[in-house]
Design a protein around this motif. Structure first.
Motif, PDB file in Angstrom:
ATOM      1  N   THR B 286      53.657  90.487 -33.181  1.00  0.00           N
ATOM      2  CA  THR B 286      54.133  91.707 -33.834  1.00  0.00           C
ATOM      3  C   THR B 286      54.659  92.691 -32.795  1.00  0.00           C
ATOM      4  O   THR B 286      55.725  93.296 -32.974  1.00  0.00           O
ATOM      5  CB  THR B 286      52.985  92.359 -34.641  1.00  0.00           C
ATOM      6  OG1 THR B 286      52.454  91.383 -35.526  1.00  0.00           O
ATOM      7  CG2 THR B 286      53.496  93.542 -35.442  1.00  0.00           C
ATOM      8  N   LEU B 690      71.231  83.179 -40.235  1.00  0.00           N
ATOM      9  CA  LEU B 690      69.825  83.459 -40.558  1.00  0.00           C
ATOM     10  C   LEU B 690      69.267  84.771 -40.008  1.00  0.00           C
ATOM     11  O   LEU B 690      68.613  85.520 -40.729  1.00  0.00           O
ATOM     12  CB  LEU B 690      68.960  82.312 -39.998  1.00  0.00           C
ATOM     13  CG  LEU B 690      69.197  80.940 -40.621  1.00  0.00           C
ATOM     14  CD1 LEU B 690      68.812  79.838 -39.652  1.00  0.00           C
ATOM     15  CD2 LEU B 690      68.416  80.809 -41.909  1.00  0.00           C
ATOM     16  N   VAL B 694      66.221  94.103 -39.442  1.00  0.00           N
ATOM     17  CA  VAL B 694      66.534  95.145 -40.424  1.00  0.00           C
ATOM     18  C   VAL B 694      65.530  96.291 -40.307  1.00  0.00           C
ATOM     19  O   VAL B 694      64.319  96.085 -40.397  1.00  0.00           O
ATOM     20  CB  VAL B 694      66.476  94.577 -41.858  1.00  0.00           C
ATOM     21  CG1 VAL B 694      66.775  95.675 -42.884  1.00  0.00           C
ATOM     22  CG2 VAL B 694      67.462  93.427 -42.021  1.00  0.00           C
ATOM     23  N   VAL B 702      61.651  96.206 -41.006  1.00  0.00           N
ATOM     24  CA  VAL B 702      61.297  95.394 -42.179  1.00  0.00           C
ATOM     25  C   VAL B 702      61.051  93.946 -41.768  1.00  0.00           C
ATOM     26  O   VAL B 702      60.225  93.253 -42.347  1.00  0.00           O
ATOM     27  CB  VAL B 702      62.445  95.466 -43.215  1.00  0.00           C
ATOM     28  CG1 VAL B 702      62.135  94.602 -44.430  1.00  0.00           C
ATOM     29  CG2 VAL B 702      62.698  96.909 -43.634  1.00  0.00           C
ATOM     30  N   THR B 703      61.756  93.502 -40.752  1.00  0.00           N
ATOM     31  CA  THR B 703      61.662  92.102 -40.325  1.00  0.00           C
ATOM     32  C   THR B 703      60.790  91.987 -39.084  1.00  0.00           C
ATOM     33  O   THR B 703      61.247  91.582 -38.031  1.00  0.00           O
ATOM     34  CB  THR B 703      63.060  91.554 -40.003  1.00  0.00           C
ATOM     35  OG1 THR B 703      63.672  92.478 -39.072  1.00  0.00           O
ATOM     36  CG2 THR B 703      63.928  91.443 -41.235  1.00  0.00           C
ATOM     37  N   TYR B 706      57.776  86.485 -38.828  1.00  0.00           N
ATOM     38  CA  TYR B 706      58.563  85.326 -39.258  1.00  0.00           C
ATOM     39  C   TYR B 706      58.593  85.172 -40.769  1.00  0.00           C
ATOM     40  O   TYR B 706      59.309  84.324 -41.295  1.00  0.00           O
ATOM     41  CB  TYR B 706      58.034  84.049 -38.599  1.00  0.00           C
ATOM     42  CG  TYR B 706      58.223  84.053 -37.101  1.00  0.00           C
ATOM     43  CD1 TYR B 706      59.476  84.305 -36.551  1.00  0.00           C
ATOM     44  CD2 TYR B 706      57.161  83.837 -36.242  1.00  0.00           C
ATOM     45  CE1 TYR B 706      59.663  84.337 -35.183  1.00  0.00           C
ATOM     46  CE2 TYR B 706      57.329  83.865 -34.870  1.00  0.00           C
ATOM     47  CZ  TYR B 706      58.585  84.114 -34.343  1.00  0.00           C
ATOM     48  OH  TYR B 706      58.764  84.144 -32.985  1.00  0.00           O
ATOM     49  N   MET B 707      57.804  85.951 -41.474  1.00  0.00           N
ATOM     50  CA  MET B 707      57.909  85.930 -42.930  1.00  0.00           C
ATOM     51  C   MET B 707      59.269  86.470 -43.372  1.00  0.00           C
ATOM     52  O   MET B 707      59.777  86.112 -44.426  1.00  0.00           O
ATOM     53  CB  MET B 707      56.801  86.773 -43.580  1.00  0.00           C
ATOM     54  CG  MET B 707      55.408  86.196 -43.403  1.00  0.00           C
ATOM     55  SD  MET B 707      55.207  84.574 -44.153  1.00  0.00           S
ATOM     56  CE  MET B 707      55.045  85.047 -45.881  1.00  0.00           C
ATOM     57  N   ASP B 708      59.841  87.367 -42.571  1.00  0.00           N
ATOM     58  CA  ASP B 708      61.101  87.995 -42.952  1.00  0.00           C
ATOM     59  C   ASP B 708      62.226  87.816 -41.946  1.00  0.00           C
ATOM     60  O   ASP B 708      63.384  88.003 -42.285  1.00  0.00           O
ATOM     61  CB  ASP B 708      60.882  89.495 -43.211  1.00  0.00           C
ATOM     62  CG  ASP B 708      60.087  89.732 -44.475  1.00  0.00           C
ATOM     63  OD1 ASP B 708      60.543  89.283 -45.535  1.00  0.00           O
ATOM     64  OD2 ASP B 708      58.985  90.325 -44.404  1.00  0.00           O
ATOM     65  N   TYR B 709      61.869  87.526 -40.699  1.00  0.00           N
ATOM     66  CA  TYR B 709      62.912  87.292 -39.690  1.00  0.00           C
ATOM     67  C   TYR B 709      63.124  85.782 -39.607  1.00  0.00           C
ATOM     68  O   TYR B 709      62.219  85.036 -39.227  1.00  0.00           O
ATOM     69  CB  TYR B 709      62.487  87.850 -38.328  1.00  0.00           C
ATOM     70  CG  TYR B 709      63.627  87.836 -37.333  1.00  0.00           C
ATOM     71  CD1 TYR B 709      64.525  88.905 -37.267  1.00  0.00           C
ATOM     72  CD2 TYR B 709      63.826  86.759 -36.490  1.00  0.00           C
ATOM     73  CE1 TYR B 709      65.592  88.887 -36.375  1.00  0.00           C
ATOM     74  CE2 TYR B 709      64.888  86.737 -35.593  1.00  0.00           C
ATOM     75  CZ  TYR B 709      65.764  87.804 -35.538  1.00  0.00           C
ATOM     76  OH  TYR B 709      66.819  87.787 -34.663  1.00  0.00           O
ATOM     77  N   ALA B 710      64.301  85.339 -40.008  1.00  0.00           N
ATOM     78  CA  ALA B 710      64.539  83.901 -40.140  1.00  0.00           C
ATOM     79  C   ALA B 710      65.083  83.321 -38.851  1.00  0.00           C
ATOM     80  O   ALA B 710      66.205  83.609 -38.448  1.00  0.00           O
ATOM     81  CB  ALA B 710      65.518  83.635 -41.279  1.00  0.00           C
ATOM     82  N   ARG B 771      72.335  84.441 -50.067  1.00  0.00           N
ATOM     83  CA  ARG B 771      72.593  85.559 -50.965  1.00  0.00           C
ATOM     84  C   ARG B 771      73.975  86.173 -50.697  1.00  0.00           C
ATOM     85  O   ARG B 771      74.749  86.419 -51.627  1.00  0.00           O
ATOM     86  CB  ARG B 771      71.510  86.613 -50.733  1.00  0.00           C
ATOM     87  CG  ARG B 771      71.834  87.925 -51.351  1.00  0.00           C
ATOM     88  CD  ARG B 771      71.080  89.019 -50.627  1.00  0.00           C
ATOM     89  NE  ARG B 771      71.268  90.264 -51.304  1.00  0.00           N
ATOM     90  CZ  ARG B 771      71.246  91.439 -50.715  1.00  0.00           C
ATOM     91  NH1 ARG B 771      71.015  91.514 -49.425  1.00  0.00           N
ATOM     92  NH2 ARG B 771      71.423  92.523 -51.401  1.00  0.00           N
ATOM     93  N   ALA B 785      73.514  93.253 -45.778  1.00  0.00           N
ATOM     94  CA  ALA B 785      72.259  92.499 -45.704  1.00  0.00           C
ATOM     95  C   ALA B 785      71.059  93.363 -46.060  1.00  0.00           C
ATOM     96  O   ALA B 785      70.140  92.927 -46.722  1.00  0.00           O
ATOM     97  CB  ALA B 785      72.093  91.916 -44.312  1.00  0.00           C
ATOM     98  N   GLU B 787      69.066  96.480 -47.844  1.00  0.00           N
ATOM     99  CA  GLU B 787      69.170  97.317 -49.044  1.00  0.00           C
ATOM    100  C   GLU B 787      69.193  98.771 -48.642  1.00  0.00           C
ATOM    101  O   GLU B 787      68.400  99.178 -47.830  1.00  0.00           O
ATOM    102  CB  GLU B 787      67.953  97.102 -49.944  1.00  0.00           C
ATOM    103  CG  GLU B 787      67.893  95.752 -50.608  1.00  0.00           C
ATOM    104  CD  GLU B 787      69.070  95.428 -51.502  1.00  0.00           C
ATOM    105  OE1 GLU B 787      68.957  95.604 -52.694  1.00  0.00           O
ATOM    106  OE2 GLU B 787      70.110  95.000 -51.028  1.00  0.00           O
TER     107      GLU B 787
END
Ligand SMILES: Cc1cc2nc3c(=O)[nH]c(=O)nc-3n(C[C@H](O)[C@H](O)[C@H](O)COP(=O)(O)OP(=O)(O)OC[C@H]3O[C@@H](n4cnc5c(N)ncnc54)[C@H](O)[C@@H]3O)c2cc1C
Lengths: 267, 787
Positions: B286, B690, B694, B702-703, B706-710, B771, B785, B787
């Motif tokens: 993190t 990927l 963000v 937000v990222t 690894y749940m959100d940063y691909a 998306r 990308a 929101e």
């Protein structure tokens, strides 16, 4: 991680007693959800009660017209089970799509459904097959078990022991994976058992897993992908995040539902 | 010659230890009496620190110290620096806000360092960190690149409009004139997405103070330990240079993010004296997401002027570059001198004008990341060129060929003097390998399955081998960018090479040994490469910018030349001949015109026993050093072609083929080079499809996991078709150009050009997530990308 006590009881009764005695105790199964949150200090249970030593909780068998899976069965157990492959191949496929090999060899079906992550795969199978969740206290039908994101009907200290899946005539799961986490961005489980048609959706809804009734009605007329042409659930009930907005998620649910029906009907 | 020389695809010597888990990384080290540091970090993007109450934390078990920015100030420890001065158009120097290692008065991004707790164990340090009470007064935050300059939020008082500099390069008038003449103008608005480096090994540091000698040692994850020592001593003022030893042991990937001198290692060294114990810190994942320097993050409007035959007349670009909340070590140079001088690409463009506004935001600092500036430039040029060809109805390959530079050397309008290249040859080879002719047939087959197919090109060029010291000095660099080497021959003929380069995955222990093997005829197993320790290697500039081959190995070559010269003198005595008659080849010194010869190892022994010559006439021993300063940048270039298939129902892009033809000049180890190309392409595809860092409007990342940063995974990638063409680099003794960054530079525009080709319009953002692509297909317009 904060300090905690660790117990490894040898049967469910002992486990239940330990959970009752220690107020902030938590069950640990595969640990693949719980341990990361403890490492991040988002959870700090006073004690862990490990269900790993109880052979009685692990195993898969066919009982009458159902497949009964012990709560401590890993995703890999389900993915590679001959019993599951024979009776509900779509369920084996679902297990195979969870996470990566390490996750599949540690993570358990009991842990997965107790956690009820809105993007987890098993909740779709439970609702999509009309499963019954069996605990040390009672039996709960899937629709009543999943009560919203990360929320279930389980009481404090209640232990899932088994999940019973009625064997359908046809069933399949189609999953669109989140590009980062590879959980479900939209996962749809469809099944047909006599007149009972089910379409269960995970990953997409803003309140967790749900049944998509319009699709079920359409499929009741004819259980074929074509019956769902042009259909998607209303975007208003869908989740929005950086990976998918509600409109795209709703669209994906339609696509995955058609693909699941195609797979279930061998088309 | 020995089978392990230049050009041999020998297996990496270092892999024995890496693959068997015997690598020794900073976190593997435990110093006697070691204590642990944990940082209290800001949960807010922007806030005043009203008060820090450390009393509760100090009273907790195992706590040795709780230190804050006030303690740093009391000890006169200076702030972190940015080592490259950039001047604005109007001549004013860049506006560098103070960058204390622990915040003083204000925090400016989520993850900013507020205090450090040093305790007996990591768990105790962490517990106590939670007990440090920080009273924040929240301030509004700005995270967005495009609007940072007009925001009311002020990140640093020295830069009231959040503008670090307004820099430019090129001839504005000539460019305007060319645009006036143009028959066609292609315009693109481009966002180059922000990336988080994610090396497998997170950053780590152990600071250790020796009371007996008053010396400090820093073990750290650095790509350039000597630069770290220089900055920590001369600028931050922790200890004099001769009192500070910096060791960078095995380092598990850097990609640029470990070039910089960060707050954490600074604090560990300083705190080790305060607590009288070695102090260790290892970043968790993190913390890495929050506080490693990020990469890219440009917003650009770019235009290309063309005549009616499809000849490029001029290019102009206006870029806003997000530099984050503080200026990291080399951040100022990345969107300026590492970016705009590459805007000529492989093309003969008579006039170029670029303007770059560097901006502060309440986000992590942004600095060099694999490619550093050159991927951003290549993305601008290769998107523009592809779109221009489409708008003119020309084949994009033919359009490129028409505009390629064909004569060398070529002076571009933006500083660079390209020494050599054959861009047409790379293109021809790539077209062949990619079966460009068969594309339309494959497209029809895809269409039958209801799929869209597209093909995209990237004719990239990069400037590597950084860099001629005088040239970069004139552009504002605070250091020279030469490299040093020392070649020590042991009496038995085995060899140690001490190098200022640093290996953190590149395989130097193998390729540098291959050079020695080639030149001295020694088996690579008898060659050791020593790097990463300021007590062993005298000085060096480290590894980044694909410089270790072109610059680092050139220094080794020069030192080897001197070893051979000295060896000839020893051989002359040993074989009783004139040193003018001694020849050295195939690992043997021989006397010309005779059958007398002695092996390299025999001469090494003679040099050390010194029985055959008087020490007054010739110094005993065989050890030589060299500093090599390059005369020019090197210019690796090539053509990458990407072919994609898109599922219009889901927006999922599958890369069906990826062809890379690169000209890296002379290649030392083709297997390692191919590995570098693979890794680079994977990172480039990661950016294209990927990866995206963000921040939300309040400045929260937000990222942050690894749940959100691909990150790209193996199954996101095809099997690559890699080919090479070779024009040896004329400016260094080995003809090397460099290969470490090419894939990351070339791949993003190739992928996006392929997707836009499939979709049929240009409005596809990067990363082209499912998306975004789905919206692009179905709405003709993709939402941003975030929101
Ligand atoms: C990298 C990664 C990728 C993943 N990808 C996916 C994916 O693609 N799809 C997916 O669905 N999941 C995914 N998961 C989650 C994974 O399936 C976990 O196995 C699951 O969420 C939890 O199961 P567990 O056995 O590890 O439970 P644990 O982490 O041990 O426990 C989870 C929770 O359930 C409770 N619990 C556990 N067992 C019982 C029981 N028998 N009775 C009552 N309560 C119980 C615990 O107290 C805890 O609160 C992923 C996880 C990781 C780490």
């Amino acid at each position: 991680m904060h300090a905690f006590e660790y117990h490894r009881p040898s049967n469910v009764r002992q486990a239940a007693a330990l959970l009752q005695k220690n107020e902030d105790a938590k069950i640990v199964a595969g640990g693949h959800t719980l341990l990361p949150t403890m490492k991040q200090r988002l959870a700090a249970p006073s004690a862990l009660v490990d269900l790993g030593a109880m052979g009685e909780l692990r195993g898969i068998e066919k009982k009458g017209r159902a497949v009964v899976i012990g709560a401590m069965s890993t995703h890999a157990d389900v993915a590679t089970s001959d019993v599951v492959a024979e009776a509900i191949p779509g369920l084996a496929k679902l297990a195979e799509l969870i996470g990566d090999p390490a996750v599949r060899h540690r993570g358990t079906i009991g842990g997965s459904i107790a956690n009820n992550d809105p993007a987890a795969d098993y909740p779709a199978a439970c609702i999509g097959l009309g499963a019954t969740i069996i605990t040390n206290k009672r039996k709960i039908v899937a629709e009543e078990f999943f009560t919203g994101m990360f929320d279930t009907a389980l009481d404090e200290g209640e232990i899932i022991t088994k999940v019973s899946f009625p064997i359908p005539a046809k069933a399949a799961y189609a999953k669109f994976r989140n590009p980062a986490s590879r959980y479900a961005l939209a996962g749809v489980f469809v099944s047909k058992r006599g007149s009972d048609i089910r379409v269960a959706v995970t990953g997409a809804g803003s309140d967790g897993v749900f049944r998509w009734s319009e699709a079920e009605e359409a499929l009741a007329k004819r259980f074929a992908p074509k019956s769902l042409d042009g259909m998607s659930p209303p975007a208003s009930g869908m989740n929005t995040d950086i990976h998918a907005d509600a409109e795209y998620r709703a669209h994906l649910v339609g696509v995955m539902a058609r693909r699941a029906v195609a797979a279930a009907t061998g088309r | 010659m020995t089978g392990t020389g230049i050009g041999a695809p020998v297996r990496r010597k270092e892999d024995q230890r890496f693959i068997t888990g015997k690598g020794r990384y900073t976190d593997d080290l435990t110093r006697p009496g070691q204590a642990h540091a944990y940082f209290v970090r800001s949960p807010h993007a922007h806030a005043e620190i009203v008060k820090i109450d450390k009393a509760a934390a100090e009273a907790m078990p195992g706590v040795l110290a709780v230190l804050t920015g006030d303690d740093l100030a009391a000890d006169n420890i200076g702030g972190l620096i940015c080592g490259w001065m950039i001047h604005s158009k109007d001549g004013s120097p860049m506006k560098a806000g103070a960058h204390p290692a622990l915040a003083q008065g204000k925090v400016r991004y989520v993850g900013d360092h507020v205090a450090v707790v040093v305790a007996e164990t990591l768990a105790q340090a962490r517990d106590a960190a939670e007990a440090v009470e920080v009273d924040y007064k929240l301030l509004p935050a700005i995270a967005d690149t495009a609007t940072a300059r007009s925001s009311k939020v002020v990140v640093h008082d020295v830069a009231p409009d959040n503008t670090v500099y307004e820099w430019h390069l090129g001839d504005k008038d000539a460019t305007e004139a060319a645009f006036k003449k143009a028959k066609h103008v292609t315009t693109l608005d481009i966002t180059n997405n922000r990336l988080i480096p994610n090396p497998i090994e997170t950053r780590a540091a152990i600071g250790e103070y020796d009371m007996g000698t008053d010396n400090y040692t820093l073990y750290t994850t650095s790509q350039n330990p000597h630069v770290a020592r220089l900055v920590l001593s001369a600028f931050i003022g922790i200890a004099p240079e001769n009192k500070l030893r910096v060791i960078a042991p095995d380092v598990g990937g850097g990609f640029g993010s470990k070039i910089f001198i960060y707050a954490e290692e600074t604090v560990c060294v300083w705190a080790s004296k305060k607590v009288g114990r070695p102090v260790k810190w290892t970043s968790d994942r993190t913390e890495a997401f929050l506080s490693d320097a990020h990469g890219r993050d440009h917003v650009t409007r770019a235009q290309l002027a063309l005549d009616d035959n499809g000849k490029i007349l001029a290019l102009r670009a206006h870029t806003i570059a997000n530099l984050g909340a503080y200026l990291s070590t080399f951040s100022s140079s990345v969107p300026t001198y590492l970016y705009a001088p590459l805007l000529s690409g492989q093309y003969d463009i008579p006039a170029i004008y670029a303007e770059v506004d560097g901006v502060y935001t309440n986000t992590a600092p942004v600095d060099a990341y694999r490619g550093a500036g050159r991927p951003e430039a290549t993305f601008v040029v290769e998107r523009l060129v592809e779109v221009a060809a489409r708008e003119l109805g020309m084949d994009p390959a033919k359009f490129r060929k028409k505009n390629y530079i064909k004569r060398f050397p070529h002076q571009t309008p933006v500083i660079m003097n390209y020494d050599v290249g054959d861009y047409g040859a790379s293109l021809e080879k790539a077209l062949e390998m990619a079966d460009y002719k068969g594309f339309n047939k494959r497209k029809r087959e895809s269409a039958k399955k209801g799929k869209l197919r597209g093909i995209g090109f990237s004719s990239y060029i990069e400037a590597c081998g950084i860099a001629p010291s005088q040239a970069v000095g004139s552009l504002g660099a605070g250091v020279g960018l030469w490299e040093s080497a020392e070649v020590r021959v042991n009496p038995t003929g085995s060899v140690e090479v001490l190098t200022g380069s640093h290996s953190h995955g590149q395989g130097h222990e193998t390729t540098f040994a291959q050079l020695v093997s080639e030149r001295l005829g020694v088996d690579i197993n008898n060659v050791n490469i020593v790097h990463g320790d300021t007590d062993k290697v005298q000085f060096g500039m480290g590894t980044y910018g694909s410089r270790s081959g072109a610059v680092g190995m050139s220094a080794i070559t020069r030192a080897i030349d001197k070893v051979i010269e000295k060896g000839k003198k020893v051989a002359a005595y040993a074989m009783e001949a004139s040193d003018k008659d001694i020849e050295f080849a195939d690992g043997k010194f021989s006397v010309a015109g005779t059958d007398k010869s002695m092996a390299f190892g025999e001469i090494a022994l003679q040099a050390y026993i010194a029985h055959k010559f008087s020490g007054q006439d010739l110094e005993p021993g065989l050890k030589e050093g060299a500093f090599y300063d390059p005369t020019n940048f090197t210019f690796p270039a090539g053509v990458h072609i990407c072919e994609v298939e898109i599922d219009p129902d889901t927006g999922v892009t599958t890369i069906e083929r990826f062809t890379a033809v690169d000209d890296f000049g002379v290649v030392i180890n083709p297997m390692i080079v191919e590995g570098q190309v693979h890794g680079g392409i994977a990172q480039g595809v990661g950016q294209a499809l990927l990866e995206n860092a963000v921040y939300d409007e309040s400045g929260q990342l937000v990222t942050a996991s690894y749940m959100d940063y691909a990150m790209p995974r193996a199954d996101d990638l095809p099997s690559f078709d890699v080919g090479m063409t070779v024009t040896p680099c004329p400016s260094n003794p080995l003809g090397i150009k460099g290969c470490g960054e090419a894939g990351a530079i070339a791949a993003p525009p190739a992928v996006i050009n392929a997707i836009t080709n499939a979709v049929g319009h240009e409005d596809v953002p990067m990363p082209a997530t499912p998306r975004a692509v789905w919206h692009a297909i179905h709405k003709g317009k993709a939402p941003m990308a975030a929101e």
